[in-house]
Motif scaffolding. Sequence first.
Motif, PDB file in Angstrom:
ATOM      1  N   ASP A   1      34.050 -16.486 -11.826  1.00  0.00           N
ATOM      2  CA  ASP A   1      33.255 -15.356 -11.333  1.00  0.00           C
ATOM      3  C   ASP A   1      34.099 -14.326 -10.592  1.00  0.00           C
ATOM      4  OD1 ASP A   1      31.066 -16.539 -12.414  1.00  0.00           O
ATOM      5  OD2 ASP A   1      30.279 -17.331 -10.525  1.00  0.00           O
ATOM      6  N   TYR A   2      34.973 -14.793  -9.696  1.00  0.00           N
ATOM      7  CA  TYR A   2      35.754 -13.860  -8.878  1.00  0.00           C
ATOM      8  C   TYR A   2      36.778 -13.093  -9.717  1.00  0.00           C
ATOM      9  CZ  TYR A   2      33.708 -16.333  -4.918  1.00  0.00           C
ATOM     10  OH  TYR A   2      32.824 -16.882  -4.031  1.00  0.00           O
ATOM     11  N   VAL A   3      37.396 -13.774 -10.669  1.00  0.00           N
ATOM     12  CA  VAL A   3      38.358 -13.104 -11.553  1.00  0.00           C
ATOM     13  C   VAL A   3      37.636 -12.086 -12.419  1.00  0.00           C
ATOM     14  CG1 VAL A   3      40.016 -13.448 -13.417  1.00  0.00           C
ATOM     15  CG2 VAL A   3      39.890 -15.104 -11.553  1.00  0.00           C
ATOM     16  N   ARG A   4      36.473 -12.464 -12.931  1.00  0.00           N
ATOM     17  CA  ARG A   4      35.701 -11.549 -13.771  1.00  0.00           C
ATOM     18  C   ARG A   4      35.292 -10.310 -12.987  1.00  0.00           C
ATOM     19  NH1 ARG A   4      31.414 -14.778 -16.106  1.00  0.00           N
ATOM     20  NH2 ARG A   4      30.294 -14.487 -14.150  1.00  0.00           N
ATOM     21  N   GLU A   5      34.872 -10.492 -11.746  1.00  0.00           N
ATOM     22  CA  GLU A   5      34.470  -9.350 -10.928  1.00  0.00           C
ATOM     23  C   GLU A   5      35.631  -8.378 -10.737  1.00  0.00           C
ATOM     24  OE1 GLU A   5      32.766 -10.690  -7.271  1.00  0.00           O
ATOM     25  OE2 GLU A   5      31.236 -11.896  -8.270  1.00  0.00           O
ATOM     26  N   ASP A   6      36.830  -8.915 -10.521  1.00  0.00           N
ATOM     27  CA  ASP A   6      37.999  -8.045 -10.358  1.00  0.00           C
ATOM     28  C   ASP A   6      38.215  -7.173 -11.590  1.00  0.00           C
ATOM     29  OD1 ASP A   6      38.601  -8.828  -7.809  1.00  0.00           O
ATOM     30  OD2 ASP A   6      40.129 -10.295  -8.384  1.00  0.00           O
ATOM     31  N   LEU A   7      38.111  -7.775 -12.765  1.00  0.00           N
ATOM     32  CA  LEU A   7      38.353  -7.026 -13.996  1.00  0.00           C
ATOM     33  C   LEU A   7      37.199  -6.088 -14.320  1.00  0.00           C
ATOM     34  CD1 LEU A   7      39.950  -9.782 -16.272  1.00  0.00           C
ATOM     35  CD2 LEU A   7      41.088  -7.980 -14.983  1.00  0.00           C
ATOM     36  N   ILE A   8      35.968  -6.530 -14.076  1.00  0.00           N
ATOM     37  CA  ILE A   8      34.808  -5.685 -14.345  1.00  0.00           C
ATOM     38  C   ILE A   8      34.852  -4.424 -13.491  1.00  0.00           C
ATOM     39  CG2 ILE A   8      32.305  -5.520 -14.041  1.00  0.00           C
ATOM     40  CD1 ILE A   8      33.041  -7.029 -16.529  1.00  0.00           C
ATOM     41  N   ASP A   9      35.323  -4.572 -12.247  1.00  0.00           N
ATOM     42  CA  ASP A   9      35.407  -3.413 -11.345  1.00  0.00           C
ATOM     43  C   ASP A   9      36.329  -2.333 -11.901  1.00  0.00           C
ATOM     44  OD1 ASP A   9      33.666  -4.566  -9.571  1.00  0.00           O
ATOM     45  OD2 ASP A   9      35.218  -5.340  -8.224  1.00  0.00           O
ATOM     46  N   ALA A  10      37.284  -2.740 -12.740  1.00  0.00           N
ATOM     47  CA  ALA A  10      38.243  -1.771 -13.293  1.00  0.00           C
ATOM     48  C   ALA A  10      37.712  -1.089 -14.564  1.00  0.00           C
ATOM     49  CB  ALA A  10      39.566  -2.466 -13.595  1.00  0.00           C
ATOM     50  N   LEU A  11      36.543  -1.529 -15.057  1.00  0.00           N
ATOM     51  CA  LEU A  11      35.990  -0.966 -16.285  1.00  0.00           C
ATOM     52  C   LEU A  11      34.907   0.062 -15.974  1.00  0.00           C
ATOM     53  CD1 LEU A  11      35.542  -4.241 -18.397  1.00  0.00           C
ATOM     54  CD2 LEU A  11      37.466  -2.647 -18.445  1.00  0.00           C
ATOM     55  N   THR A  12      34.689   0.957 -16.911  1.00  0.00           N
ATOM     56  CA  THR A  12      33.617   1.935 -16.778  1.00  0.00           C
ATOM     57  C   THR A  12      32.293   1.277 -17.167  1.00  0.00           C
ATOM     58  OG1 THR A  12      33.795   2.698 -19.064  1.00  0.00           O
ATOM     59  CG2 THR A  12      35.238   3.747 -17.430  1.00  0.00           C
ATOM     60  N   PRO A  13      31.158   1.837 -16.708  1.00  0.00           N
ATOM     61  CA  PRO A  13      29.857   1.274 -17.103  1.00  0.00           C
ATOM     62  C   PRO A  13      29.684   1.177 -18.615  1.00  0.00           C
ATOM     63  CG  PRO A  13      29.569   2.804 -15.291  1.00  0.00           C
ATOM     64  CD  PRO A  13      31.003   2.915 -15.714  1.00  0.00           C
ATOM     65  N   THR A  14      30.195   2.148 -19.359  1.00  0.00           N
ATOM     66  CA  THR A  14      30.072   2.110 -20.818  1.00  0.00           C
ATOM     67  C   THR A  14      30.849   0.942 -21.396  1.00  0.00           C
ATOM     68  OG1 THR A  14      29.833   4.520 -20.892  1.00  0.00           O
ATOM     69  CG2 THR A  14      30.449   3.405 -22.946  1.00  0.00           C
ATOM     70  N   GLU A  15      32.054   0.681 -20.864  1.00  0.00           N
ATOM     71  CA  GLU A  15      32.862  -0.444 -21.341  1.00  0.00           C
ATOM     72  C   GLU A  15      32.172  -1.772 -21.023  1.00  0.00           C
ATOM     73  OE1 GLU A  15      37.417   1.312 -21.073  1.00  0.00           O
ATOM     74  OE2 GLU A  15      36.420   0.593 -19.236  1.00  0.00           O
ATOM     75  N   VAL A  16      31.580  -1.890 -19.846  1.00  0.00           N
ATOM     76  CA  VAL A  16      30.847  -3.108 -19.492  1.00  0.00           C
ATOM     77  C   VAL A  16      29.634  -3.276 -20.405  1.00  0.00           C
ATOM     78  CG1 VAL A  16      29.569  -4.322 -17.691  1.00  0.00           C
ATOM     79  CG2 VAL A  16      31.601  -2.998 -17.090  1.00  0.00           C
ATOM     80  N   ALA A  17      28.951  -2.184 -20.695  1.00  0.00           N
ATOM     81  CA  ALA A  17      27.793  -2.240 -21.587  1.00  0.00           C
ATOM     82  C   ALA A  17      28.205  -2.694 -22.984  1.00  0.00           C
ATOM     83  CB  ALA A  17      27.109  -0.879 -21.647  1.00  0.00           C
ATOM     84  N   ASP A  18      29.349  -2.217 -23.459  1.00  0.00           N
ATOM     85  CA  ASP A  18      29.844  -2.644 -24.775  1.00  0.00           C
ATOM     86  C   ASP A  18      30.109  -4.145 -24.797  1.00  0.00           C
ATOM     87  OD1 ASP A  18      29.694  -0.076 -25.739  1.00  0.00           O
ATOM     88  OD2 ASP A  18      31.811   0.391 -25.340  1.00  0.00           O
ATOM     89  N   LEU A  19      30.679  -4.663 -23.693  1.00  0.00           N
ATOM     90  CA  LEU A  19      30.923  -6.104 -23.599  1.00  0.00           C
ATOM     91  C   LEU A  19      29.609  -6.880 -23.604  1.00  0.00           C
ATOM     92  CD1 LEU A  19      33.712  -6.317 -20.863  1.00  0.00           C
ATOM     93  CD2 LEU A  19      33.945  -6.979 -23.255  1.00  0.00           C
ATOM     94  N   ALA A  20      28.657  -6.411 -22.807  1.00  0.00           N
ATOM     95  CA  ALA A  20      27.383  -7.107 -22.685  1.00  0.00           C
ATOM     96  C   ALA A  20      26.632  -7.136 -24.010  1.00  0.00           C
ATOM     97  CB  ALA A  20      26.532  -6.452 -21.608  1.00  0.00           C
ATOM     98  N   SER A  21      26.755  -6.070 -24.782  1.00  0.00           N
ATOM     99  CA  SER A  21      26.024  -6.006 -26.055  1.00  0.00           C
ATOM    100  C   SER A  21      26.550  -6.996 -27.073  1.00  0.00           C
ATOM    101  CB  SER A  21      26.105  -4.582 -26.625  1.00  0.00           C
ATOM    102  OG  SER A  21      27.453  -4.243 -26.939  1.00  0.00           O
ATOM    103  N   GLU A  22      27.772  -7.498 -26.885  1.00  0.00           N
ATOM    104  CA  GLU A  22      28.352  -8.474 -27.805  1.00  0.00           C
ATOM    105  C   GLU A  22      27.864  -9.891 -27.525  1.00  0.00           C
ATOM    106  OE1 GLU A  22      32.553  -8.319 -27.521  1.00  0.00           O
ATOM    107  OE2 GLU A  22      32.697  -6.147 -27.779  1.00  0.00           O
TER     108      GLU A  22
END
Length: 465
Positions: free
Chosen positions: A86-107
Motif C-alpha cells: 500500500d505505501y509503495v503504491r501510494e508513493d507511485l500513484i502520487d507521481a501520476l496524473t488523474p488520467t493516468e490513474v484512471a487508465d490503470l483503474a480501467s484495466e
Amino acid sequence: MSEIELPEADTETQLDEDDRLKPEFVSAVLDAVEAGDTETARALVEPLHPADIADLFELTPREDRAGLAHAVSDLLDGDVFAEMNDYVREDLIDALTPTEVADLASELDTDDAVAIIEDMDEDEQRAVLRALDPDDRAAIEEALSYPEESAGRLMQRELIAVPEHWTVGDAIDYLRGHEELTTDFWEIFVVDPAHKPIGTCQLSWMLRTPRGIAMADVMKREQTLIPVDMDQEEVALRFQKYALISAAVVDNGGRLVGMITVDDIVHIISEEAGEDTLRLAGAGDGDINEPIRLTVRTRMTWLIVNLGTAMIASSIVGLFQGTIATFALLAVLMPIVSGMGGNAGTQTLAVVVRAIATNQLTSSNTRWMVLRELRIAAANGAMLGTLIGIGTFVIFGNRDLSIVIAAAMLINNVTAGLGGVLVPVTLDRMNVDPAVSSAVFVTTLTDTMGFFSFLGLATLWGLHG
C-alpha cells in the motif's frame, strides 16, 4: 557511459529458491537505471511476473523508485499496482496524473481498482473518478460507498449470471457470443427474475452436461451468500470453513451485486493474521515501508500506555518498601514472578485472540474455555512454583523464602490464565477488538498480581534478613 555487467534475464537468475528476487538482480536493475540505460533495465524487468515487479519496487529505496518507474513505465500496468504494498503504491500513484490513474483503474477488476483509489485524498479521488468511463465510475463509486474492509469493497462486479429457465446450451452460446464478458471465473450464478441468486453451476458440470438440460437441473442450490456489508475477516472465515472457490455477494434486498474469489481471500487471511499479531505487540501496521513518522506515533502511543501500567505495578512495590528493606533478596526475586506471569498470560492471550478471530471461541463454549485455561495455568504454575522453590532453596538455603516464591508463582500463573481468557472475551463482548487492547490489560494484571502476591505473602510470612 561505463558498461554494466548484467545477469541473464531468466527465472533462475532473477529468483532464488524461495521465489524471492536475488539481491544481485535488484542491484543490476538499479545500476542500469542509475547509469541511464533504461533499455537494459526494461529488458531485465520485462520477463518478471507482475507480483515480482511489485516486489522489485518494494525492494528499491524510496528515493530511487521514481527513476525505476520512469525506466519501466510501460510495464507498470494495473496488475503490478494491484500487487504492490500500500505505501509503495501510494508513493507511485502520487507521481501520476488523474488520467493516468484512471487508465490503470480501467484495466482492473473493480476490487483491485478500488484498492488503488480508496487511499487517495478526496480531491484526487474525484479527479480520477471524473476521468473514468461512466460505467467504471459508477461501479467504483458504489464500492467506495461501502465500509472499509467490507465485502462491498472486496467484491468484483465482473461475473457471469444467467436466468434459471436457460438450458446449458443457452449458457454456453451466451459465453461464446459476448466478448465483453469477464474471462476469469470458475462458476456461473443462476438467478431468478428479481436477480436473486438461487444456485451455482461449476464450469466442469456444464462441459459434461448435454446442451438441452436446464440450468436449474444442473445447478447446486445450496450456496454461501455473502452480505455486502460483512467484514472481510468474516468473509475469509466462510471461505475457509466451506472450502469456497468463489461466492456471491448480495445487497440488503438479496440481489446479486458481485462475487468474491479465493485469490482475494488468500491476501485477506494473510493480512488479518499479521494484523492481529502486530496489534498484540502494539506495533501498528508493522510495515517496513510505513513512513517513519507514522511508525513512531503508533508505537509511542502504546509505549506511553505501557509506561502508565508500569507505574501502576511500581506503586504496588512501593506498598511493601518496609518488607523489601528488611529482606533485600525479595527485590532480586520478585521480577521472576511477574515476568513468568506475563509470559504465561501472553501464551493464553494469543490462543484466545486467535480462537475469537476464527470463531472457535463463542458464547456457547466460553465457560469451558475458562475452565480449560485455569487447569492449564494451575498445572504450569504448580510445576514452575516447584522448580523455582527448589532453585531458591538450593541457592539461598531459605525454606520460608522458597515456599513464598513457589506459592506466588502458582497464584500469578492462575491469574494470568484467567486474565488471558476473560480480558479478550470481555473486550470482544464490548465490540472492542481484543487484539488491540488485551495485551496492555493482561500485562498490567500479571505484573501487579506478581508483585502483590510475592511481597504480600512475604509480609504475611514475616520474612526478614
